[in-house]
Write a protein that holds these residues in place. Structure first.
Motif, PDB file in Angstrom:
ATOM      1  N   ILE A 272       0.816  -1.208   0.000  1.00 14.77           N
ATOM      2  CA  ILE A 272       0.000   0.000   0.000  1.00 14.77           C
ATOM      3  C   ILE A 272       0.851   1.260   0.000  1.00 14.77           C
ATOM      4  CG2 ILE A 272      -1.614   1.325   1.445  1.00 14.77           C
ATOM      5  CD1 ILE A 272      -2.987  -1.352   2.106  1.00 14.77           C
ATOM      6  N   ALA A 273       1.971   1.265   0.714  1.00 11.83           N
ATOM      7  CA  ALA A 273       2.837   2.446   0.718  1.00 11.83           C
ATOM      8  C   ALA A 273       3.348   2.751  -0.681  1.00 11.83           C
ATOM      9  CB  ALA A 273       4.007   2.236   1.681  1.00 11.83           C
ATOM     10  N   GLU A 274       3.703   1.722  -1.436  1.00  9.75           N
ATOM     11  CA  GLU A 274       4.137   1.931  -2.813  1.00  9.75           C
ATOM     12  C   GLU A 274       3.022   2.561  -3.647  1.00  9.75           C
ATOM     13  OE1 GLU A 274       7.401  -1.584  -3.773  1.00  9.75           O
ATOM     14  OE2 GLU A 274       5.267  -1.985  -4.080  1.00  9.75           O
ATOM     15  N   ALA A 275       1.789   2.091  -3.453  1.00  7.95           N
ATOM     16  CA  ALA A 275       0.671   2.630  -4.225  1.00  7.95           C
ATOM     17  C   ALA A 275       0.518   4.123  -3.982  1.00  7.95           C
ATOM     18  CB  ALA A 275      -0.626   1.897  -3.857  1.00  7.95           C
TER      19      ALA A 275
ATOM     20  N   PRO B 117     -12.350   2.129   3.204  1.00 10.56           N
ATOM     21  CA  PRO B 117     -13.221   1.369   4.094  1.00 10.56           C
ATOM     22  C   PRO B 117     -12.861   1.662   5.548  1.00 10.56           C
ATOM     23  CG  PRO B 117     -11.520  -0.060   3.210  1.00 10.56           C
ATOM     24  CD  PRO B 117     -11.362   1.267   2.520  1.00 10.56           C
ATOM     25  N   THR B 118     -13.792   1.429   6.440  1.00  9.78           N
ATOM     26  CA  THR B 118     -13.494   1.575   7.861  1.00  9.78           C
ATOM     27  C   THR B 118     -12.878   0.308   8.438  1.00  9.78           C
ATOM     28  OG1 THR B 118     -15.768   0.931   8.366  1.00  9.78           O
ATOM     29  CG2 THR B 118     -15.286   3.295   8.243  1.00  9.78           C
ATOM     30  N   SER B 119     -13.183  -0.832   7.820  1.00 14.69           N
ATOM     31  CA  SER B 119     -12.614  -2.095   8.293  1.00 14.69           C
ATOM     32  C   SER B 119     -12.690  -3.126   7.183  1.00 14.69           C
ATOM     33  CB  SER B 119     -13.340  -2.604   9.544  1.00 14.69           C
ATOM     34  OG  SER B 119     -14.704  -2.848   9.277  1.00 14.69           O
ATOM     35  N   VAL B 120     -11.917  -4.193   7.369  1.00 13.60           N
ATOM     36  CA  VAL B 120     -11.915  -5.318   6.432  1.00 13.60           C
ATOM     37  C   VAL B 120     -11.665  -6.571   7.250  1.00 13.60           C
ATOM     38  CG1 VAL B 120      -9.450  -4.962   5.921  1.00 13.60           C
ATOM     39  CG2 VAL B 120     -10.878  -6.234   4.309  1.00 13.60           C
ATOM     40  N   GLU B 121     -12.285  -7.688   6.840  1.00 14.89           N
ATOM     41  CA  GLU B 121     -12.198  -8.905   7.648  1.00 14.89           C
ATOM     42  C   GLU B 121     -12.246 -10.144   6.768  1.00 14.89           C
ATOM     43  OE1 GLU B 121     -14.763 -11.190  11.165  1.00 14.89           O
ATOM     44  OE2 GLU B 121     -15.040  -9.038  10.804  1.00 14.89           O
ATOM     45  N   ALA B 122     -11.391 -11.097   7.072  1.00 15.26           N
ATOM     46  CA  ALA B 122     -11.437 -12.407   6.422  1.00 15.26           C
ATOM     47  C   ALA B 122     -12.430 -13.277   7.179  1.00 15.26           C
ATOM     48  CB  ALA B 122     -10.058 -13.053   6.421  1.00 15.26           C
ATOM     49  N   GLU B 123     -13.507 -13.643   6.504  1.00 15.94           N
ATOM     50  CA  GLU B 123     -14.541 -14.439   7.154  1.00 15.94           C
ATOM     51  C   GLU B 123     -14.280 -15.931   7.044  1.00 15.94           C
ATOM     52  OE1 GLU B 123     -18.340 -11.418   6.732  1.00 15.94           O
ATOM     53  OE2 GLU B 123     -18.219 -13.152   5.392  1.00 15.94           O
TER      54      GLU B 123
ATOM     55  N   LEU C 110      -7.486   2.137  -6.380  1.00 18.11           N
ATOM     56  CA  LEU C 110      -8.100   0.821  -6.525  1.00 18.11           C
ATOM     57  C   LEU C 110      -7.155  -0.264  -6.029  1.00 18.11           C
ATOM     58  CD1 LEU C 110     -10.235  -1.168  -7.537  1.00 18.11           C
ATOM     59  CD2 LEU C 110      -9.286  -0.906  -9.841  1.00 18.11           C
ATOM     60  N   THR C 111      -5.873  -0.138  -6.351  1.00 13.68           N
ATOM     61  CA  THR C 111      -4.885  -1.111  -5.874  1.00 13.68           C
ATOM     62  C   THR C 111      -4.880  -1.170  -4.354  1.00 13.68           C
ATOM     63  OG1 THR C 111      -3.452  -0.911  -7.824  1.00 13.68           O
ATOM     64  CG2 THR C 111      -2.418  -1.627  -5.773  1.00 13.68           C
ATOM     65  N   GLU C 112      -4.872  -0.021  -3.714  1.00 15.26           N
ATOM     66  CA  GLU C 112      -4.870   0.011  -2.250  1.00 15.26           C
ATOM     67  C   GLU C 112      -6.097  -0.696  -1.691  1.00 15.26           C
ATOM     68  OE1 GLU C 112      -5.405   3.341   1.272  1.00 15.26           O
ATOM     69  OE2 GLU C 112      -3.996   3.781  -0.356  1.00 15.26           O
ATOM     70  N   PHE C 113      -7.242  -0.440  -2.279  1.00 15.81           N
ATOM     71  CA  PHE C 113      -8.473  -1.077  -1.806  1.00 15.81           C
ATOM     72  C   PHE C 113      -8.365  -2.599  -1.873  1.00 15.81           C
ATOM     73  CE2 PHE C 113     -12.800  -2.679  -2.800  1.00 15.81           C
ATOM     74  CZ  PHE C 113     -13.434  -2.318  -1.621  1.00 15.81           C
TER      75      PHE C 113
ATOM     76  N   LYS D  19     -10.721 -11.790  12.503  1.00 14.53           N
ATOM     77  CA  LYS D  19     -10.034 -10.660  13.131  1.00 14.53           C
ATOM     78  C   LYS D  19     -10.269  -9.402  12.289  1.00 14.53           C
ATOM     79  CE  LYS D  19      -6.414 -13.340  15.417  1.00 14.53           C
ATOM     80  NZ  LYS D  19      -4.939 -13.541  15.584  1.00 14.53           N
ATOM     81  N   LYS D  20     -11.267  -8.650  12.687  1.00 19.13           N
ATOM     82  CA  LYS D  20     -11.583  -7.434  11.945  1.00 19.13           C
ATOM     83  C   LYS D  20     -10.411  -6.463  12.015  1.00 19.13           C
ATOM     84  CE  LYS D  20     -15.717  -5.584  12.132  1.00 19.13           C
ATOM     85  NZ  LYS D  20     -16.901  -4.801  12.589  1.00 19.13           N
ATOM     86  N   VAL D  21     -10.036  -5.931  10.856  1.00 18.97           N
ATOM     87  CA  VAL D  21      -8.930  -4.984  10.757  1.00 18.97           C
ATOM     88  C   VAL D  21      -9.523  -3.590  10.646  1.00 18.97           C
ATOM     89  CG1 VAL D  21      -6.916  -4.264   9.418  1.00 18.97           C
ATOM     90  CG2 VAL D  21      -7.484  -6.704   9.620  1.00 18.97           C
ATOM     91  N   GLU D  22      -9.341  -2.778  11.684  1.00 20.22           N
ATOM     92  CA  GLU D  22      -9.827  -1.405  11.668  1.00 20.22           C
ATOM     93  C   GLU D  22      -8.831  -0.546  10.905  1.00 20.22           C
ATOM     94  OE1 GLU D  22     -12.704  -0.677  12.776  1.00 20.22           O
ATOM     95  OE2 GLU D  22     -13.218  -2.382  14.052  1.00 20.22           O
ATOM     96  N   TRP D  23      -9.321   0.183   9.892  1.00 20.98           N
ATOM     97  CA  TRP D  23      -8.419   0.873   8.960  1.00 20.98           C
ATOM     98  C   TRP D  23      -8.609   2.389   9.036  1.00 20.98           C
ATOM     99  CZ3 TRP D  23      -4.093   0.563   6.689  1.00 20.98           C
ATOM    100  CH2 TRP D  23      -3.786   1.298   5.540  1.00 20.98           C
ATOM    101  N   ASP D  24      -7.518   3.082   9.324  1.00 22.90           N
ATOM    102  CA  ASP D  24      -7.470   4.541   9.275  1.00 22.90           C
ATOM    103  C   ASP D  24      -6.863   4.915   7.936  1.00 22.90           C
ATOM    104  OD1 ASP D  24      -7.003   7.240   9.491  1.00 22.90           O
ATOM    105  OD2 ASP D  24      -5.876   7.138  11.373  1.00 22.90           O
ATOM    106  N   GLY D  25      -7.719   5.083   6.917  1.00 23.26           N
ATOM    107  CA  GLY D  25      -7.239   5.335   5.576  1.00 23.26           C
ATOM    108  C   GLY D  25      -6.446   6.613   5.415  1.00 23.26           C
ATOM    109  N   PRO D  26      -6.962   7.759   5.903  1.00 22.52           N
ATOM    110  CA  PRO D  26      -6.207   9.002   5.715  1.00 22.52           C
ATOM    111  C   PRO D  26      -4.793   8.947   6.270  1.00 22.52           C
ATOM    112  CG  PRO D  26      -8.466   9.495   6.341  1.00 22.52           C
ATOM    113  CD  PRO D  26      -8.307   8.004   6.460  1.00 22.52           C
ATOM    114  N   ASN D  27      -4.606   8.210   7.356  1.00 21.30           N
ATOM    115  CA  ASN D  27      -3.273   8.117   7.962  1.00 21.30           C
ATOM    116  C   ASN D  27      -2.547   6.814   7.643  1.00 21.30           C
ATOM    117  OD1 ASN D  27      -3.192  10.660   9.509  1.00 21.30           O
ATOM    118  ND2 ASN D  27      -4.950   9.764  10.586  1.00 21.30           N
ATOM    119  N   MET D  28      -3.153   5.986   6.783  1.00 20.74           N
ATOM    120  CA  MET D  28      -2.542   4.740   6.317  1.00 20.74           C
ATOM    121  C   MET D  28      -2.013   3.885   7.470  1.00 20.74           C
ATOM    122  SD  MET D  28       0.357   4.125   3.327  1.00 20.74           S
ATOM    123  CE  MET D  28       1.750   3.958   4.463  1.00 20.74           C
TER     124      MET D  28
END
Length: 487
Positions: free
Chosen positions: A159-162, A284-290, A439-442, A456-465
């Motif tokens: 994601i940092a590269e993107a 997104p605010t979060s992402v999770e592998a179900e 789109l790549t980051e998403f 394990k829900k991953v809470e994501w702070d997008g603006p601050n990566m």
């Protein structure tokens, strides 16, 4: 030879350096340093006869598709190819001969750093079709020089590269394009027009799937000598070094953390393109592998179900986007046998798909391929791979509704759109890095969910990566570059 990122503030990027490798290291440093300096757009008038001088980096499957466009259709000048495997050099030369093209002046390289050092002033366009871990660095090098860049999806390995690619593209003002061809085609553009016109009301959830299974189980195979002609150090590039072994080259690298991004990285920028674009997603605010099946400390899972939680955007309400991967039909790599033997593999298709297929048995909805279902308040939309077969369910409704106006342009295809922008000095390509990096980051956030594990829900702070709850996952956002490929 270790140049600190702070040197970005005082060094210019002219080509009169004594050592190109120092400039290469500085470029790699730019992927982790900020702010970025603006670079002049050096994409001057095309070569003689109005033709562009271009270089193909990576000459495998997609790389050969690039050649077909650039040599046969646009008839531009192929100046050089770069590939760590000399067998691909021979393949390209044979292809050129078969298409009655002279390859006597074609320059061959196994390291793109050397190519840029030698040809940086002579080229207009760089096309990249390497394994994912080699996407960002040559793209950065090209944009530094103001060259147009066409790069296959995903744009980056992390994601940092993107984010750095997006920033560099904006500042360099070089024409850029990500190779997700569906973004130029009718399906996704019509989808956006239908969604934005409210034809099926607000979208509440989406279900996307692919049959790809770019993962594995178990330890690395035994180390072996690299095959003749494979320059292994160049193939490894900025990734952590390992000895050559099977299940990597030429295609299986997709399933290994160090080189690929699994099935999501392989197909997400195609299949999730419509979801991201039509629903105007930012972060997104979060992402999770179900659910996950297979995988290891070094390998992506062979199958998974992932959910992105999208907050409200403007007048669009929150939405949940689901991803299903790894059905046994058409699975690739070493996962094939295990997937065929696994129970419940249909779980990697949306249950909703099976229900809709029973309800509408005559509909053209791909099951063993890829697609997306968009569940709206007033109806359901469907798109296939690359956005094809876009329609309301059932198809007969398409003739019964008021069709929304066509508000988006219809470019011919990704490559023609990109080359036209290069000739005209424009940056507004159909799938520029400005869009492609987002789109790549998403999609790569799905990899974070896989790294976290099931439930394990991953809470994501997008603006601050950054990940705010499982902070150990932040190490996956930015990989360290190997010595000689970094500052």
């Amino acid at each position: 030879m270790c140049l600190g990122p702070q040197l970005l503030l005082i060094m210019n990027f002219a080509l009169n350096r004594r050592s190109f490798l120092k400039r290469t290291a500085l470029t790699a440093g730019a992927l982790s340093a900020a702010p970025l300096l603006p670079f002049p757009n050096l994409l001057a008038a095309p070569g003689s006869g109005g033709k562009l001088n271009y270089v193909q980096i990576g000459c495998g499957g997609r790389g050969m598709s690039h050649l077909d466009w650039l040599v046969n259709q646009s008839k531009d000048n192929l100046v050089a190819i770069v590939d760590a495997d000399e067998k691909n050099h021979a393949k390209v030369k044979k292809w050129l001969a078969d298409h009655e093209q002279d390859s006597s002046q074609l320059q061959l390289f196994t390291d793109y750093r050397v190519m840029f050092d030698k040809l940086g002033k002579q080229i207009d366009v760089v096309c990249i079709a390497t394994p994912n871990h080699h996407h960002a660095l040559p793209a950065m090098l090209a944009m530094q020089l103001g060259k147009g860049v066409f790069c296959e999806k995903p744009l980056s390995h992390d994601i940092a590269e993107a984010r750095k690619l997006r920033a560099m593209a904006r500042q360099s003002k070089a024409p850029t394009q990500m190779g997700n061809q569906g973004h130029c085609e009718e399906g996704y553009r019509r989808l956006c027009e239908f969604v934005w016109a409210g034809v099926v009301g607000n979208i509440k959830e989406t279900h996307s799937w692919t049959d790809r299974a770019n993962g594995g189980v178990g330890p690395r195979p035994p180390s072996l000598p690299p095959p003749d002609g494979l320059h292994w150090d160049s193939w490894i590039g900025p990734a952590p070094y390992r000895e050559y072994h099977t299940d990597l080259h030429p295609h299986e690298w997709h399933g290994w953390y160090d080189f690929g991004n699994g099935s999501i990285g392989n197909m997400g920028c195609h299949v999730l393109d419509g979801v991201f674009w039509a629903l105007k997603i930012e972060h997104p605010t979060s992402v999770e592998a179900e659910e996950m099946r297979g995988g290891s400390k070094e390998r992506y899972p062979m199958g998974s179900r992932v959910r992105w939680d999208i907050p409200a955007r403007g007048d669009m309400p929150p939405v949940k986007a689901y991803w299903y991967e790894g059905f046994n039909q058409g699975a690739s790599g070493n996962a094939v046998g295990k997937l065929k033997a696994a129970k419940g593999t249909d779980r990697n298709f949306p249950p909703l798909l099976a229900e809709l297929q029973k309800q509408y048995p005559d509909e053209e909805m791909d099951r063993p391929d890829s697609g997306t279902i968009y569940v709206g308040e007033k109806g359901v939309l469907y798109t296939g791979t690359y956005g094809g077969k876009m329609h309301i369910l059932p198809l007969e409704k398409m003739d019964q509704i008021t069709q929304p106006p066509r508000t988006l342009p219809r470019p011919k295809n990704t490559m023609t759109d990109f080359l036209t922008a290069c000739r005209e000095g424009r940056t507004d390509t159909a799938a520029s890095f400005d869009y492609g990096a987002q789109l790549t980051e998403f999609t790569l956030l799905g990899n974070l969910a896989q790294h976290a594990g099931v439930g394990k829900k991953v809470e994501w702070d997008g603006p601050n990566m950054k990940v705010t709850n499982h902070r150990e996952l932040n190490e996956w956002l930015k990989r360290p570059y190997r010595k000689g490929w970094k500052a």
